[in-house]
Scaffold this motif. Structure first.
Motif, PDB file in Angstrom:
ATOM      1  N   ARG A  79       0.822  -1.101   0.032  1.00 32.19           N
ATOM      2  CA  ARG A  79      -0.126   0.098   0.054  1.00 32.19           C
ATOM      3  C   ARG A  79       0.903   1.275   0.002  1.00 32.19           C
ATOM      4  NH1 ARG A  79      -3.747   0.300   4.669  1.00 32.19           N
ATOM      5  NH2 ARG A  79      -2.528  -1.153   5.633  1.00 32.19           N
ATOM      6  N   ILE A  80       1.960   1.219   0.720  1.00 36.11           N
ATOM      7  CA  ILE A  80       2.922   2.023   0.759  1.00 36.11           C
ATOM      8  C   ILE A  80       4.293   1.475   0.359  1.00 36.11           C
ATOM      9  CG2 ILE A  80       4.066   3.985   2.267  1.00 36.11           C
ATOM     10  CD1 ILE A  80       1.350   4.242   3.726  1.00 36.11           C
ATOM     11  N   GLN A  81       5.081   2.435  -0.257  1.00 36.87           N
ATOM     12  CA  GLN A  81       6.412   1.901  -0.394  1.00 36.87           C
ATOM     13  C   GLN A  81       7.332   3.123  -0.867  1.00 36.87           C
ATOM     14  OE1 GLN A  81       8.407   1.682  -3.522  1.00 36.87           O
ATOM     15  NE2 GLN A  81      10.147   0.741  -2.502  1.00 36.87           N
ATOM     16  N   LYS A  82       8.602   3.112  -0.030  1.00 34.69           N
ATOM     17  CA  LYS A  82       9.607   4.327   0.233  1.00 34.69           C
ATOM     18  C   LYS A  82      10.688   3.591   0.192  1.00 34.69           C
ATOM     19  CE  LYS A  82       6.302   7.394   0.103  1.00 34.69           C
ATOM     20  NZ  LYS A  82       5.814   8.355  -1.183  1.00 34.69           N
ATOM     21  N   ARG A  83      11.841   4.248  -0.537  1.00 35.79           N
ATOM     22  CA  ARG A  83      13.247   3.674  -0.653  1.00 35.79           C
ATOM     23  C   ARG A  83      14.220   4.806  -0.540  1.00 35.79           C
ATOM     24  NH1 ARG A  83      17.171   3.250  -4.467  1.00 35.79           N
ATOM     25  NH2 ARG A  83      15.533   3.906  -5.853  1.00 35.79           N
ATOM     26  N   TYR A  84      15.200   4.375   0.266  1.00 31.24           N
ATOM     27  CA  TYR A  84      16.372   5.410   0.086  1.00 31.24           C
ATOM     28  C   TYR A  84      17.547   4.227   0.036  1.00 31.24           C
ATOM     29  CZ  TYR A  84      20.140   8.563   1.574  1.00 31.24           C
ATOM     30  OH  TYR A  84      21.131   9.520   1.496  1.00 31.24           O
ATOM     31  N   VAL A  85      18.192   4.313  -1.150  1.00 30.77           N
ATOM     32  CA  VAL A  85      19.261   3.624  -1.433  1.00 30.77           C
ATOM     33  C   VAL A  85      18.759   2.367  -1.526  1.00 30.77           C
ATOM     34  CG1 VAL A  85      21.777   3.125  -1.243  1.00 30.77           C
ATOM     35  CG2 VAL A  85      21.118   5.281  -0.708  1.00 30.77           C
ATOM     36  N   ASP A  86      19.302   1.567  -0.454  1.00 23.23           N
ATOM     37  CA  ASP A  86      18.873   0.057  -0.354  1.00 23.23           C
ATOM     38  C   ASP A  86      17.947  -0.134   0.730  1.00 23.23           C
ATOM     39  OD1 ASP A  86      20.926   0.207   1.451  1.00 23.23           O
ATOM     40  OD2 ASP A  86      21.862  -1.663   1.052  1.00 23.23           O
ATOM     41  N   ASP A  87      17.543   0.905   1.646  1.00 23.08           N
ATOM     42  CA  ASP A  87      16.828   0.921   2.744  1.00 23.08           C
ATOM     43  C   ASP A  87      14.935   0.962   2.305  1.00 23.08           C
ATOM     44  OD1 ASP A  87      18.377  -0.134   4.645  1.00 23.08           O
ATOM     45  OD2 ASP A  87      18.909   2.107   4.848  1.00 23.08           O
ATOM     46  N   THR A  88      14.318  -0.093   2.384  1.00 18.33           N
ATOM     47  CA  THR A  88      12.984   0.238   1.873  1.00 18.33           C
ATOM     48  C   THR A  88      11.804   0.071   2.848  1.00 18.33           C
ATOM     49  OG1 THR A  88      13.574  -0.808  -0.276  1.00 18.33           O
ATOM     50  CG2 THR A  88      11.179  -0.774   0.020  1.00 18.33           C
ATOM     51  N   PHE A  89      10.921   1.002   2.963  1.00 12.05           N
ATOM     52  CA  PHE A  89       9.915   0.975   3.928  1.00 12.05           C
ATOM     53  C   PHE A  89       8.573   0.535   3.021  1.00 12.05           C
ATOM     54  CE2 PHE A  89       6.134   2.868   5.869  1.00 12.05           C
ATOM     55  CZ  PHE A  89       6.438   2.620   7.313  1.00 12.05           C
ATOM     56  N   CYS A  90       7.885  -0.438   3.484  1.00 13.76           N
ATOM     57  CA  CYS A  90       6.605  -1.039   2.932  1.00 13.76           C
ATOM     58  C   CYS A  90       5.586  -1.023   3.841  1.00 13.76           C
ATOM     59  CB  CYS A  90       6.920  -2.276   2.054  1.00 13.76           C
ATOM     60  SG  CYS A  90       8.132  -2.141   0.740  1.00 13.76           S
ATOM     61  N   VAL A  91       4.286  -0.762   3.412  1.00 12.15           N
ATOM     62  CA  VAL A  91       3.318  -1.193   4.094  1.00 12.15           C
ATOM     63  C   VAL A  91       2.494  -2.374   3.426  1.00 12.15           C
ATOM     64  CG1 VAL A  91       0.978  -0.329   5.211  1.00 12.15           C
ATOM     65  CG2 VAL A  91       2.729   1.078   5.139  1.00 12.15           C
ATOM     66  N   ILE A  92       2.605  -3.573   4.040  1.00 11.42           N
ATOM     67  CA  ILE A  92       2.028  -4.890   3.362  1.00 11.42           C
ATOM     68  C   ILE A  92       1.097  -5.326   4.291  1.00 11.42           C
ATOM     69  CG2 ILE A  92       2.605  -6.954   2.405  1.00 11.42           C
ATOM     70  CD1 ILE A  92       5.468  -5.784   1.876  1.00 11.42           C
ATOM     71  N   GLU A  93       0.282  -6.027   3.744  1.00  2.00           N
ATOM     72  CA  GLU A  93      -0.730  -6.672   4.708  1.00  2.00           C
ATOM     73  C   GLU A  93      -0.140  -8.076   5.105  1.00  2.00           C
ATOM     74  OE1 GLU A  93      -4.004  -6.104   5.268  1.00  2.00           O
ATOM     75  OE2 GLU A  93      -3.895  -4.296   3.898  1.00  2.00           O
ATOM     76  N   ARG A  94      -0.155  -8.287   6.461  1.00  2.00           N
ATOM     77  CA  ARG A  94       0.606  -9.515   7.286  1.00  2.00           C
ATOM     78  C   ARG A  94       0.301 -10.701   6.480  1.00  2.00           C
ATOM     79  NH1 ARG A  94       2.917  -8.560  11.788  1.00  2.00           N
ATOM     80  NH2 ARG A  94       1.527  -7.033  12.360  1.00  2.00           N
ATOM     81  N   GLU A  95      -0.781 -10.987   5.709  1.00  2.00           N
ATOM     82  CA  GLU A  95      -0.849 -12.342   5.210  1.00  2.00           C
ATOM     83  C   GLU A  95      -0.089 -12.247   4.129  1.00  2.00           C
ATOM     84  OE1 GLU A  95      -4.724 -10.230   4.016  1.00  2.00           O
ATOM     85  OE2 GLU A  95      -3.727 -10.159   6.047  1.00  2.00           O
ATOM     86  N   HIS A  96       0.519 -11.254   3.475  1.00  2.00           N
ATOM     87  CA  HIS A  96       1.111 -11.191   2.083  1.00  2.00           C
ATOM     88  C   HIS A  96       2.656 -11.290   2.395  1.00  2.00           C
ATOM     89  CE1 HIS A  96      -2.578 -11.346   0.203  1.00  2.00           C
ATOM     90  NE2 HIS A  96      -3.108 -10.194   0.640  1.00  2.00           N
ATOM     91  N   LEU A  97       3.035 -10.906   3.546  1.00  2.72           N
ATOM     92  CA  LEU A  97       4.633 -10.441   3.963  1.00  2.72           C
ATOM     93  C   LEU A  97       5.278 -11.644   3.487  1.00  2.72           C
ATOM     94  CD1 LEU A  97       6.602  -8.830   5.455  1.00  2.72           C
ATOM     95  CD2 LEU A  97       6.143  -9.993   7.405  1.00  2.72           C
ATOM     96  N   VAL A  98       5.136 -12.988   3.732  1.00  2.00           N
ATOM     97  CA  VAL A  98       6.070 -13.884   3.267  1.00  2.00           C
ATOM     98  C   VAL A  98       6.148 -14.114   1.675  1.00  2.00           C
ATOM     99  CG1 VAL A  98       6.570 -16.670   3.585  1.00  2.00           C
ATOM    100  CG2 VAL A  98       5.862 -15.418   5.386  1.00  2.00           C
ATOM    101  N   SER A  99       4.910 -14.168   1.002  1.00  3.58           N
ATOM    102  CA  SER A  99       4.956 -14.038  -0.283  1.00  3.58           C
ATOM    103  C   SER A  99       5.682 -13.093  -0.985  1.00  3.58           C
ATOM    104  CB  SER A  99       3.419 -14.461  -0.814  1.00  3.58           C
ATOM    105  OG  SER A  99       2.732 -13.353  -0.453  1.00  3.58           O
ATOM    106  N   SER A 100       5.389 -11.733  -0.372  1.00  6.17           N
ATOM    107  CA  SER A 100       6.158 -10.586  -0.848  1.00  6.17           C
ATOM    108  C   SER A 100       7.665 -10.723  -0.858  1.00  6.17           C
ATOM    109  CB  SER A 100       5.315  -9.246  -0.187  1.00  6.17           C
ATOM    110  OG  SER A 100       4.301  -9.062  -0.401  1.00  6.17           O
TER     111      SER A 100
END
Length: 196
Positions: A79-100
């Motif tokens: 739903r949200i994805q931000k990156r700085y160099v190789d650090d990434t911040f994502c908002v992902i539904e918990r049930e999709h974490l492993v598959s993502s």
């Protein structure tokens, strides 16, 4: 190379053709020598990170391309994805974490491997920002300091120019304004700066 080919201003900045730039880049990347304990080595895998001015922009271009591919092919995009160099911040539904995570790590498994951190206590640090999840699922942000942070910046009794000393303070207050998402957090951060 698509970035160079698609850049309409390239001809204004250089007389080199894209193929020439590509050959020079390949030469630099394939001839990354370094010395360790008086022995000379040729790095054959990855980018030479220490002392090579070409490595950071090449790594950033790779991450930009990787990110585009990952988002376009993601079975469950964040739903949200931000990156700085190789650090990434994502908002992902918990049930999709492993598959993502699996999706990311299977795209270029010979080049990059992702790990993740979950949000303990509904908050997570990303770079120098602490992101807090509120009960309504919206996000608040404030300045983040590691537990080992000492609040030591520049000694006011040092022989640095006054402009440098003032610059440190301006930077801290500007960070408080830019990072803190609400008035209370900004006020708290500015009080912390004054007391440090």
């Amino acid at each position: 190379m698509y970035r160079l080919k698609d850049d309409p201003t390239l001809v204004d900045r250089t007389s080199l053709h894209v193929s020439d730039i590509r050959r020079m880049l390949e030469f630099c990347l394939n001839n990354a020598y370094y010395i360790f304990e008086e022995d000379l080595y040729l790095q054959t895998d990855g980018l030479l990170t220490m002392g090579s001015p070409i490595s950071p922009p090449v790594a950033d271009l790779f991450m930009e391309s990787f990110e585009r591919e990952a988002l376009l092919t993601a079975p469950n995009p964040p739903r949200i994805q931000k990156r700085y160099v190789d650090d990434t911040f994502c908002v992902i539904e918990r049930e999709h974490l492993v598959s993502s995570l699996s999706h990311l790590n299977n795209l270029r498994k010979d080049v990059i491997k992702f790990t993740y951190e979950e949000e303990p206590n509904d908050q997570l640090a990303f770079l120098d920002i602490l992101v807090k999840r509120k009960p309504d699922l919206s996000l608040d942000t404030t300045v983040y300091r590691k537990k080992t942070h000492t609040d030591q910046y520049l000694n006011l009794d040092s022989h640095h120019p006054e402009s440098a000393k003032g610059s440190v303070l301006r930077s801290l207050f500007q960070t408080a304004d830019n990072v803190s998402s609400n008035i209370e957090e900004k006020r708290h951060e500015k009080t912390h700066i004054r007391q440090a």
